[in-house]
Design a protein around this motif. Structure first.
Motif, PDB file in Angstrom:
ATOM      1  N   VAL A 178       0.858  -1.181   0.000  1.00 56.58           N
ATOM      2  CA  VAL A 178       0.000   0.000   0.000  1.00 56.58           C
ATOM      3  C   VAL A 178       0.892   1.229   0.000  1.00 56.58           C
ATOM      4  O   VAL A 178       1.720   1.405   0.911  1.00 56.58           O
ATOM      5  N   ALA A 179       0.758   2.066  -1.015  1.00 59.40           N
ATOM      6  CA  ALA A 179       1.544   3.287  -1.092  1.00 59.40           C
ATOM      7  C   ALA A 179       1.106   4.272  -0.009  1.00 59.40           C
ATOM      8  O   ALA A 179      -0.090   4.438   0.241  1.00 59.40           O
ATOM      9  N   THR A 180       2.079   4.906   0.636  1.00 60.06           N
ATOM     10  CA  THR A 180       1.775   5.833   1.728  1.00 60.06           C
ATOM     11  C   THR A 180       2.248   7.264   1.454  1.00 60.06           C
ATOM     12  O   THR A 180       2.014   8.145   2.273  1.00 60.06           O
ATOM     13  N   ASP A 188      -0.036  -1.289  12.698  1.00 63.00           N
ATOM     14  CA  ASP A 188      -0.727  -2.010  13.766  1.00 63.00           C
ATOM     15  C   ASP A 188      -1.935  -2.713  13.152  1.00 63.00           C
ATOM     16  O   ASP A 188      -2.443  -2.312  12.111  1.00 63.00           O
ATOM     17  N   PHE A 189      -2.381  -3.758  13.828  1.00 64.79           N
ATOM     18  CA  PHE A 189      -3.441  -4.607  13.306  1.00 64.79           C
ATOM     19  C   PHE A 189      -4.638  -4.586  14.245  1.00 64.79           C
ATOM     20  O   PHE A 189      -4.490  -4.485  15.463  1.00 64.79           O
ATOM     21  N   ASN A 190      -5.823  -4.705  13.653  1.00 68.44           N
ATOM     22  CA  ASN A 190      -7.043  -4.748  14.447  1.00 68.44           C
ATOM     23  C   ASN A 190      -7.132  -6.110  15.129  1.00 68.44           C
ATOM     24  O   ASN A 190      -7.204  -7.135  14.445  1.00 68.44           O
ATOM     25  N   PRO A 191      -7.108  -6.164  16.459  1.00 69.04           N
ATOM     26  CA  PRO A 191      -7.107  -7.458  17.152  1.00 69.04           C
ATOM     27  C   PRO A 191      -8.433  -8.192  17.082  1.00 69.04           C
ATOM     28  O   PRO A 191      -8.492  -9.393  17.336  1.00 69.04           O
ATOM     29  N   ALA A 192      -9.508  -7.486  16.716  1.00 73.88           N
ATOM     30  CA  ALA A 192     -10.838  -8.105  16.692  1.00 73.88           C
ATOM     31  C   ALA A 192     -11.267  -8.526  15.292  1.00 73.88           C
ATOM     32  O   ALA A 192     -12.188  -9.336  15.147  1.00 73.88           O
ATOM     33  N   ASN A 193     -10.634  -7.987  14.258  1.00 69.29           N
ATOM     34  CA  ASN A 193     -11.020  -8.299  12.882  1.00 69.29           C
ATOM     35  C   ASN A 193      -9.763  -8.368  12.027  1.00 69.29           C
ATOM     36  O   ASN A 193      -9.115  -7.351  11.785  1.00 69.29           O
ATOM     37  N   PRO A 194      -9.407  -9.561  11.530  1.00 69.51           N
ATOM     38  CA  PRO A 194      -8.131  -9.725  10.825  1.00 69.51           C
ATOM     39  C   PRO A 194      -8.035  -9.003   9.498  1.00 69.51           C
ATOM     40  O   PRO A 194      -6.939  -8.914   8.942  1.00 69.51           O
ATOM     41  N   ARG A 195      -9.129  -8.464   8.977  1.00 70.17           N
ATOM     42  CA  ARG A 195      -9.036  -7.832   7.666  1.00 70.17           C
ATOM     43  C   ARG A 195      -8.478  -6.416   7.707  1.00 70.17           C
ATOM     44  O   ARG A 195      -8.108  -5.853   6.672  1.00 70.17           O
ATOM     45  N   TRP A 196      -8.379  -5.811   8.898  1.00 71.52           N
ATOM     46  CA  TRP A 196      -7.988  -4.406   8.964  1.00 71.52           C
ATOM     47  C   TRP A 196      -6.608  -4.211   9.577  1.00 71.52           C
ATOM     48  O   TRP A 196      -6.249  -4.835  10.587  1.00 71.52           O
ATOM     49  N   ALA A 197      -5.845  -3.319   8.965  1.00 68.84           N
ATOM     50  CA  ALA A 197      -4.582  -2.848   9.528  1.00 68.84           C
ATOM     51  C   ALA A 197      -4.575  -1.330   9.461  1.00 68.84           C
ATOM     52  O   ALA A 197      -5.354  -0.714   8.711  1.00 68.84           O
ATOM     53  N   ILE A 206      -2.662   8.605   9.006  1.00 67.31           N
ATOM     54  CA  ILE A 206      -3.049   7.229   9.306  1.00 67.31           C
ATOM     55  C   ILE A 206      -3.896   6.692   8.163  1.00 67.31           C
ATOM     56  O   ILE A 206      -4.879   7.318   7.759  1.00 67.31           O
ATOM     57  N   PHE A 207      -3.512   5.521   7.663  1.00 63.57           N
ATOM     58  CA  PHE A 207      -4.260   4.838   6.619  1.00 63.57           C
ATOM     59  C   PHE A 207      -4.970   3.624   7.210  1.00 63.57           C
ATOM     60  O   PHE A 207      -4.354   2.833   7.940  1.00 63.57           O
ATOM     61  N   LYS A 208      -6.243   3.494   6.908  1.00 61.52           N
ATOM     62  CA  LYS A 208      -6.977   2.267   7.221  1.00 61.52           C
ATOM     63  C   LYS A 208      -6.845   1.358   6.004  1.00 61.52           C
ATOM     64  O   LYS A 208      -7.233   1.722   4.884  1.00 61.52           O
ATOM     65  N   VAL A 209      -6.291   0.164   6.216  1.00 63.34           N
ATOM     66  CA  VAL A 209      -5.962  -0.735   5.111  1.00 63.34           C
ATOM     67  C   VAL A 209      -6.820  -1.995   5.185  1.00 63.34           C
ATOM     68  O   VAL A 209      -6.886  -2.656   6.238  1.00 63.34           O
ATOM     69  N   ASP A 210      -7.470  -2.314   4.064  1.00 62.29           N
ATOM     70  CA  ASP A 210      -8.187  -3.581   3.933  1.00 62.29           C
ATOM     71  C   ASP A 210      -7.184  -4.634   3.486  1.00 62.29           C
ATOM     72  O   ASP A 210      -6.694  -4.600   2.350  1.00 62.29           O
ATOM     73  N   LEU A 211      -6.858  -5.571   4.365  1.00 52.46           N
ATOM     74  CA  LEU A 211      -5.858  -6.578   4.058  1.00 52.46           C
ATOM     75  C   LEU A 211      -6.356  -7.624   3.069  1.00 52.46           C
ATOM     76  O   LEU A 211      -5.550  -8.295   2.422  1.00 52.46           O
ATOM     77  N   TYR A 212      -7.662  -7.785   2.953  1.00 54.08           N
ATOM     78  CA  TYR A 212      -8.184  -8.755   1.992  1.00 54.08           C
ATOM     79  C   TYR A 212      -7.864  -8.323   0.553  1.00 54.08           C
ATOM     80  O   TYR A 212      -7.506  -9.143  -0.291  1.00 54.08           O
ATOM     81  N   SER A 213      -8.006  -7.036   0.277  1.00 55.44           N
ATOM     82  CA  SER A 213      -7.753  -6.527  -1.067  1.00 55.44           C
ATOM     83  C   SER A 213      -6.421  -5.797  -1.175  1.00 55.44           C
ATOM     84  O   SER A 213      -6.000  -5.437  -2.277  1.00 55.44           O
ATOM     85  N   MET A 214      -5.772  -5.549  -0.038  1.00 57.27           N
ATOM     86  CA  MET A 214      -4.544  -4.765   0.024  1.00 57.27           C
ATOM     87  C   MET A 214      -4.748  -3.367  -0.560  1.00 57.27           C
ATOM     88  O   MET A 214      -3.972  -2.867  -1.372  1.00 57.27           O
ATOM     89  N   LYS A 215      -5.822  -2.717  -0.081  1.00 56.82           N
ATOM     90  CA  LYS A 215      -6.133  -1.361  -0.491  1.00 56.82           C
ATOM     91  C   LYS A 215      -6.307  -0.461   0.731  1.00 56.82           C
ATOM     92  O   LYS A 215      -6.861  -0.893   1.745  1.00 56.82           O
TER      93      LYS A 215
END
Length: 526
Positions: A178-180, A188-197, A206-215
């Protein structure tokens, strides 16, 4: 201690003055210099010219310095810093112009960044998150525990090379990036939902990143600079802090909308009322709280994010110049480094009080922390990046809160890594000369240095995979790759190329380190 701190700051100033030139933008007129500095230098040297990752650059700090000597540093670069040489990148006239501007510019008043500024900075890249894929678009374990994020700074701390890069630590293959825009600093990673970083940059975006799509789906700018960021145990809140301005904010983790800001100020250990940078911020697995360090005020604040108004409990006289920290004992105890006192302070977050101040070598910097159970004892390992006559790694018994040993190592260190399933504690050697290419491995049973690895670039930020089978190390600045070793044989097994990699963040740490648990403790907390 004062001589050590002064020597450290002088060395940092001499070696990283070239951080002031972080792009090849043409410096056409002297009137342009302020904006060029803000656009390209302030994220490291401070928007107020007062320093951040790199030293302060202003009329006071550069008084008496030879412009010719400074120009030489800029042109030649320095092996042991973030910066490459700028000879051929910028003209001699451009370099002379920037140096002249800085030597005439005093430290500026702390610029504001209000909650209204934050709201205006919020960007939405994916308006309807229901359109995102329902499962990962790459191969990974169901719980994402094998995912590792790397903060790739990019050669000049901004541009195309500045990214958050994600790796499957079971295969050592890159699975997304993910370009920043500017250098990523914290992942850091969301401890309650693995799809979010969540990725925070040097410029406090701060970027909210969807790890499923890497967006990246959203972003918000929370200040001018400052690395502090933590995620709540329920994954619903983020707290972020700044060096400039002196404030912190709680965000809704889903929308990134700012909910409340906090002015960071208080009485320091010497009785002075001071405005303060934000140090570490961390959530814990045992309670609905954040802990934040006020660096200059020497305080740790505990924020109850589930209570109306986000009330604060202040723990005072913790230490002088607080910075990074790690959790242990199920997240109930916080070990925080105090630079100027050369101690690590133990905080009881349950009782909200200082337990003890422990000797920690010279200018302690504990990084992401290392706590591991060895022969029935919970041991903590602390690194020290001071320019000291005797460089050591401190080992503490975290059950008894006492020093076990100070292990001699070959130079200053910045970040330790330990794992229950790995025999060694890895520490990065950041001293000048070729030792900065190395990581030393301390046998966690004998507490002696067992081996030294030359990683081929400036060695930084070792991190174990979630299962402890592999050790990841950034070989940045001259190596431009992340190097992977078998954690038992210490044989190199893989390398992943990227531009100036820095911090490495395993999602497994959400369980066993960042959230205060070791693998040994996991079963007790299920």
């Amino acid at each position: 201690m004062k001589k050590t701190t002064i020597r450290l700051r002088k060395n940092l100033l001499a070696s990283s003055i070239i951080m002031l030139l972080s792009s090849g933008v043409a410096l056409a007129k002297s009137d342009d210099m302020h904006q060029i500095y803000q656009d390209n230098c302030a994220s490291c040297h401070g928007s107020d010219h007062g320093g951040y990752l790199a030293p302060a650059l202003n009329a006071a700090t550069l008084k008496g310095r030879s412009p010719t000597a400074l120009r030489t540093i800029v042109m030649a670069g320095s092996f042991d810093t973030l910066m490459p040489p700028f000879y051929g990148k910028l003209s001699d006239d451009e370099i002379r112009g920037v140096i002249k501007h800085l030597q005439e510019t005093p430290k500026q008043p702390n610029p504001a960044w209000t909650i209204d500024d934050m709201k205006k900075s919020l960007k939405v890249y994916v308006k309807d998150e229901s359109t995102l894929p329902a499962k990962p678009t790459f191969q990974i374990d169901d719980k994402f525990e094998n995912l590792i994020g790397v903060a790739a700074r990019g050669k000049y701390g901004r541009g195309e090379g500045s990214k958050a890069i994600f790796i499957n630590s079971a295969t050592h293959q890159k699975v997304g990036e993910v370009a920043t825009g500017t250098a990523a600093h914290i992942i850091d990673f969301n401890p309650a939902n693995p799809r979010w970083a969540y990725v925070k940059t040097d410029t406090a975006e701060i970027f909210k990143v969807d790890l499923y799509s890497m967006k990246a789906v959203r972003s918000i700018k929370t200040g001018w600079n400052g690395p502090g960021m933590g995620v709540s145990r329920d994954g619903k809140y983020i707290m972020a802090g700044s060096f400039v301005p002196h404030n912190a904010v709680i965000l809704d983790a889903e929308t990134l909308e700012p909910l409340k800001t906090f002015e960071l100020e208080g009485i320091d250990p010497d009785g002075k009322h001071v405005s303060s940078d934000s140090g570490m911020i961390i959530g814990t697995p045992y309670a609905d709280i954040f802990a934040i360090a006020l660096e200059n005020a020497g305080q740790v604040w505990v924020v109850d994010y589930k209570k109306e108004g986000f009330p604060v409990t202040k723990i005072e006289k913790v230490g002088r110049h607080l910075h990074d920290a790690f959790l242990t004992h199920g997240g109930k105890k916080l070990m925080i480094a105090s630079y100027d006192d050369s101690i690590v302070a133990a905080i009881d977050l349950e009782k909200r009080e200082l337990i003890k101040q422990l000797p920690a070598g010279c200018v302690p910097h504990v990084g992401g922390g290392s706590a591991v159970v060895v022969d029935g004892r919970t041991l903590g390992f602390g690194t020290n990046f001071g320019d000291c006559d005797k460089t050591v790694v401190s080992v503490w018994d975290l059950d008894k809160m006492e020093v076990v040993k100070q292990v001699p190592v070959s130079g200053g260190t910045e970040s330790p890594a330990a794992h229950a399933n790995a025999p060694y504690v890895a520490v990065d050697i950041i001293s000048k000369d070729r030792r900065a290419r190395t990581v030393q491995l301390i046998d966690k049973k004998t507490l002696e240095v067992a081996k030294t690895l030359d990683v081929g670039g400036h060695a930084y930020f070792p991190e174990y995979s979630a299962d402890g089978k592999f050790l990841y190390i950034s070989a940045g600045y001259n190596g431009d790759e992340v190097v992977v070793y078998d954690s038992n044989s210490l044989q190199k097994v893989a390398s992943i190329p990227m531009e100036s990699p820095a911090g490495i963040f395993s999602r497994g740490r959400v369980k066993y380190m960042t959230r205060g648990l070791s693998p040994d403790e996991m079963e007790q907390h299920k």
